[in-house]
Design a protein around this motif. Structure first.
Motif, PDB file in Angstrom:
ATOM      1  N   ASP A  84      28.558   8.571  62.203  1.00 53.63           N
ATOM      2  CA  ASP A  84      29.387   8.807  61.113  1.00 53.63           C
ATOM      3  C   ASP A  84      29.682   7.820  60.341  1.00 53.63           C
ATOM      4  O   ASP A  84      30.537   8.072  59.413  1.00 53.63           O
ATOM      5  CB  ASP A  84      30.347  10.048  61.335  1.00 53.63           C
ATOM      6  N   THR A  85      29.269   6.676  60.411  1.00 55.85           N
ATOM      7  CA  THR A  85      29.580   5.451  59.709  1.00 55.85           C
ATOM      8  C   THR A  85      28.756   5.511  58.101  1.00 55.85           C
ATOM      9  O   THR A  85      27.744   6.097  58.109  1.00 55.85           O
ATOM     10  CB  THR A  85      28.870   4.245  60.380  1.00 55.85           C
ATOM     11  N   THR A  86      29.370   5.017  57.414  1.00 48.09           N
ATOM     12  CA  THR A  86      28.836   4.671  55.998  1.00 48.09           C
ATOM     13  C   THR A  86      28.813   3.316  55.578  1.00 48.09           C
ATOM     14  O   THR A  86      29.865   2.565  55.836  1.00 48.09           O
ATOM     15  CB  THR A  86      29.852   5.293  54.793  1.00 48.09           C
ATOM     16  N   LEU A  87      27.689   3.118  55.313  1.00 44.80           N
ATOM     17  CA  LEU A  87      27.198   1.340  55.205  1.00 44.80           C
ATOM     18  C   LEU A  87      27.319   1.413  53.535  1.00 44.80           C
ATOM     19  O   LEU A  87      26.893   1.924  52.753  1.00 44.80           O
ATOM     20  CB  LEU A  87      25.695   1.424  55.562  1.00 44.80           C
ATOM     21  N   TYR A  88      28.138   0.317  53.224  1.00 43.43           N
ATOM     22  CA  TYR A  88      28.631  -0.173  51.931  1.00 43.43           C
ATOM     23  C   TYR A  88      27.572  -1.301  51.481  1.00 43.43           C
ATOM     24  O   TYR A  88      27.517  -2.146  52.306  1.00 43.43           O
ATOM     25  CB  TYR A  88      30.049  -0.336  51.486  1.00 43.43           C
ATOM     26  N   VAL A  89      26.444  -1.072  50.343  1.00 41.03           N
ATOM     27  CA  VAL A  89      25.446  -1.982  50.120  1.00 41.03           C
ATOM     28  C   VAL A  89      25.782  -2.505  48.744  1.00 41.03           C
ATOM     29  O   VAL A  89      25.546  -1.911  47.813  1.00 41.03           O
ATOM     30  CB  VAL A  89      23.997  -1.392  50.257  1.00 41.03           C
ATOM     31  N   VAL A  90      26.305  -3.728  48.874  1.00 43.31           N
ATOM     32  CA  VAL A  90      26.551  -4.581  47.640  1.00 43.31           C
ATOM     33  C   VAL A  90      25.583  -5.557  47.316  1.00 43.31           C
ATOM     34  O   VAL A  90      25.471  -6.695  48.077  1.00 43.31           O
ATOM     35  CB  VAL A  90      27.967  -4.859  47.578  1.00 43.31           C
ATOM     36  N   GLY A  91      24.760  -5.666  46.129  1.00 49.89           N
ATOM     37  CA  GLY A  91      23.887  -6.683  45.751  1.00 49.89           C
ATOM     38  C   GLY A  91      22.462  -6.182  44.779  1.00 49.89           C
ATOM     39  O   GLY A  91      22.809  -5.073  44.277  1.00 49.89           O
ATOM     40  N   GLY A  92      21.680  -7.034  44.709  1.00 47.82           N
ATOM     41  CA  GLY A  92      20.625  -6.631  43.914  1.00 47.82           C
ATOM     42  C   GLY A  92      19.828  -5.948  44.440  1.00 47.82           C
ATOM     43  O   GLY A  92      19.780  -5.316  45.466  1.00 47.82           O
ATOM     44  N   GLY A  93      18.420  -5.931  43.800  1.00 47.74           N
ATOM     45  CA  GLY A  93      17.584  -5.064  44.294  1.00 47.74           C
ATOM     46  C   GLY A  93      16.892  -4.936  45.772  1.00 47.74           C
ATOM     47  O   GLY A  93      16.767  -4.284  46.314  1.00 47.74           O
ATOM     48  N   THR A  94      16.861  -6.260  45.999  1.00 47.58           N
ATOM     49  CA  THR A  94      16.132  -6.738  47.514  1.00 47.58           C
ATOM     50  C   THR A  94      17.192  -6.116  48.626  1.00 47.58           C
ATOM     51  O   THR A  94      17.103  -5.616  49.631  1.00 47.58           O
ATOM     52  CB  THR A  94      15.768  -8.184  47.780  1.00 47.58           C
ATOM     53  N   LEU A  95      18.630  -6.380  48.416  1.00 46.71           N
ATOM     54  CA  LEU A  95      19.751  -5.817  49.159  1.00 46.71           C
ATOM     55  C   LEU A  95      19.810  -4.480  49.216  1.00 46.71           C
ATOM     56  O   LEU A  95      19.853  -3.984  50.183  1.00 46.71           O
ATOM     57  CB  LEU A  95      20.928  -6.818  48.992  1.00 46.71           C
ATOM     58  N   THR A  96      19.666  -4.095  48.108  1.00 50.78           N
ATOM     59  CA  THR A  96      19.589  -2.431  48.276  1.00 50.78           C
ATOM     60  C   THR A  96      18.292  -1.720  48.819  1.00 50.78           C
ATOM     61  O   THR A  96      18.742  -0.977  49.535  1.00 50.78           O
ATOM     62  CB  THR A  96      19.338  -1.928  46.563  1.00 50.78           C
ATOM     63  N   ASP A  97      17.420  -2.416  48.811  1.00 44.30           N
ATOM     64  CA  ASP A  97      16.215  -1.809  49.498  1.00 44.30           C
ATOM     65  C   ASP A  97      16.577  -1.937  51.010  1.00 44.30           C
ATOM     66  O   ASP A  97      15.944  -1.117  51.708  1.00 44.30           O
ATOM     67  CB  ASP A  97      14.684  -2.460  48.977  1.00 44.30           C
ATOM     68  N   LEU A  98      16.806  -3.167  51.362  1.00 41.78           N
ATOM     69  CA  LEU A  98      17.154  -3.398  52.959  1.00 41.78           C
ATOM     70  C   LEU A  98      18.088  -2.504  53.197  1.00 41.78           C
ATOM     71  O   LEU A  98      17.776  -1.936  54.145  1.00 41.78           O
ATOM     72  CB  LEU A  98      17.336  -4.825  53.027  1.00 41.78           C
ATOM     73  N   GLY A  99      19.267  -2.502  52.481  1.00 44.66           N
ATOM     74  CA  GLY A  99      20.463  -1.829  53.025  1.00 44.66           C
ATOM     75  C   GLY A  99      20.094  -0.273  53.106  1.00 44.66           C
ATOM     76  O   GLY A  99      20.633   0.457  54.137  1.00 44.66           O
ATOM     77  N   GLY A 100      19.140   0.252  52.404  1.00 45.33           N
ATOM     78  CA  GLY A 100      18.958   1.759  52.347  1.00 45.33           C
ATOM     79  C   GLY A 100      18.248   1.870  53.458  1.00 45.33           C
ATOM     80  O   GLY A 100      18.171   2.873  54.128  1.00 45.33           O
ATOM     81  N   PHE A 101      17.018   0.827  53.772  1.00 51.36           N
ATOM     82  CA  PHE A 101      16.230   1.212  55.026  1.00 51.36           C
ATOM     83  C   PHE A 101      17.239   0.992  56.293  1.00 51.36           C
ATOM     84  O   PHE A 101      16.646   1.980  57.308  1.00 51.36           O
ATOM     85  CB  PHE A 101      15.228   0.237  54.917  1.00 51.36           C
ATOM     86  N   VAL A 102      18.053   0.151  56.261  1.00 52.10           N
ATOM     87  CA  VAL A 102      18.809  -0.004  57.528  1.00 52.10           C
ATOM     88  C   VAL A 102      19.640   1.150  57.783  1.00 52.10           C
ATOM     89  O   VAL A 102      19.905   1.729  58.875  1.00 52.10           O
ATOM     90  CB  VAL A 102      19.893  -1.219  57.291  1.00 52.10           C
ATOM     91  N   ALA A 103      20.178   1.823  56.742  1.00 56.33           N
ATOM     92  CA  ALA A 103      20.790   3.174  56.707  1.00 56.33           C
ATOM     93  C   ALA A 103      19.857   4.242  57.361  1.00 56.33           C
ATOM     94  O   ALA A 103      20.453   5.171  58.012  1.00 56.33           O
ATOM     95  CB  ALA A 103      21.596   3.457  55.426  1.00 56.33           C
ATOM     96  N   ALA A 104      18.653   4.212  56.859  1.00 53.36           N
ATOM     97  CA  ALA A 104      17.917   5.371  56.993  1.00 53.36           C
ATOM     98  C   ALA A 104      17.468   5.120  58.529  1.00 53.36           C
ATOM     99  O   ALA A 104      17.115   6.355  59.203  1.00 53.36           O
ATOM    100  CB  ALA A 104      16.579   5.223  56.431  1.00 53.36           C
ATOM    101  N   SER A 105      17.500   4.217  59.312  1.00 49.38           N
ATOM    102  CA  SER A 105      16.851   3.890  60.617  1.00 49.38           C
ATOM    103  C   SER A 105      18.005   3.813  61.677  1.00 49.38           C
ATOM    104  O   SER A 105      17.692   4.066  62.751  1.00 49.38           O
ATOM    105  CB  SER A 105      15.856   2.921  60.639  1.00 49.38           C
TER     106      SER A 105
END
Length: 351
Positions: A84-105
């Motif tokens: 039930d953790t929420t990951l906050y992703v702060v950054g540009g396009g590459t960090l956004t892509d990475l952070g979203g995939f980390v959250a997905a998996s």
């Protein structure tokens, strides 16, 4: 402040404006992943929301690697963060892509909230749920569709951007103008960080992407139009080992595919895209042969079976997705190289 809503396949807000930290009221377990380039901004947010643990990474294409991805997963696991953790992703396009995939998996999927800090991330990466990584063999070959809980585009972060990076992100907004036929998005000259009109301009560009994403969330058809200019762009990025930035590569890709569209009998959009390049002033492009780029094109995500579909502009607001014969593609690439040489945008062509 402008509030937009993505309604499909899940509803979430996209808020664009100043001082958005007060809108966010975190609860439950949380962690923050951010780009080192915006450390002051990100740490300020983390302090306001009392978020810990925190992980800073170098942005750029180095963030979209298996190594960076593994580091993020290990970080979350070492902190024993639950599902039930929420990951906050702060950054540009590459960090956004990475952070979203980390959250997905991580733990087969946790929630994440995106705080895009560049024009590229606001207009493109943060909206639509596309997440992913690069491989040495090509761009975005690993990833998942994982939609955020919310997107907060705080325009105060844009003041951290060098002007060239600010402008490069707006190439995606210009692309949305070609897709939608909206002439407002094709006029870039007066835009500056913190300048008048930037909030409305970005919201208008994001609205185009929202309409497309809602119609086709997982890119079965209509959403492929958002790849306009990206087929050649991704090949150029890979061929330069990502030394050519994404925004510059897409601008070059839009010029090339406009030549293809003209060759197929479409409206001549080449002068419009040339104005984009003159405004952007991208770095010079190495002179790659068509044959040099073919292996990278063969790995493009839009390939189905043995055929590579191209997103071709036949006119403003008239975008088609179809295979194109090799002769037309190669001839257009020759014209593309001639135009680049004439404009002084080819490596070695400037005095």
């Amino acid at each position: 402040m402008i509030r937009l809503v993505v309604s499909n396949p899940r509803a979430y807000p996209v808020v664009i404006g100043q001082g958005l930290s007060r809108l966010v009221q975190p609860n439950g377990p949380r962690a923050i992943l951010y780009d080192q380039a915006v450390q002051g901004f990100a740490e300020g947010l983390a302090d306001i929301w009392d978020i810990s643990p925190r992980l800073a990474l170098e942005g750029g294409e180095r963030a979209k690697t298996l190594e960076a991805y593994a580091r993020c997963l290990s970080w979350l696991a070492e902190e024993a963060l639950p599902r039930d953790t929420t990951l906050y992703v702060v950054g540009g396009g590459t960090l956004t892509d990475l952070g979203g995939f980390v959250a997905a998996s991580y733990l087969r999927g946790i929630e994440y909230i995106s705080f895009p800090t560049t024009t590229l991330a606001i207009v493109d990466a943060a909206v639509g749920g596309k997440t992913g990584l690069n491989l040495p063999e090509g761009k975005n070959l690993v990833g998942a569709f994982h939609f955020p809980q919310a997107v907060y585009a705080d325009l105060e972060a844009l003041h951290t951007l060098p002007l060239p990076l600010f402008k490069e992100g707006l190439v995606e907004a210009f692309k949305h103008g070609l897709i939608s036929g909206d002439p407002t998005l094709l006029s870039l000259e007066p835009l500056r960080p913190g300048g008048a009109g930037i909030e409305k301009y970005l919201a208008r560009a994001v609205s185009v992407k929202i309409r497309v994403v809602e119609a086709d969330p997982t890119e079965k058809g209509e959403r492929k139009k958002l790849n306009l200019g990206h087929t050649l762009a991704h090949a150029l990025e890979a061929a330069t080992s990502h030394q050519l930035s994404h925004g510059a590569a897409v601008a070059y890709g839009l010029l090339y595919i406009s030549l293809v569209g003209r060759a197929l009998g479409g409206q001549d959009l080449v002068p419009i895209v040339q104005r984009l390049l003159a405004w952007l002033e991208p770095p010079p492009l190495p002179e790659f042969s068509w044959e040099r780029l073919l292996p990278y094109l063969a790995r493009d995500k839009k390939k189905l079976g043995a055929s590579l579909s191209w997103v071709v502009p036949m006119g403003l607001g008239d975008i088609r997705i179809e295979p194109v014969d090799d002769k037309t593609l190669k001839q257009a690439y020759g014209e593309f190289q001639e135009l680049i040489n004439q404009s002084g945008q080819a490596a070695g062509s400037r005095p």
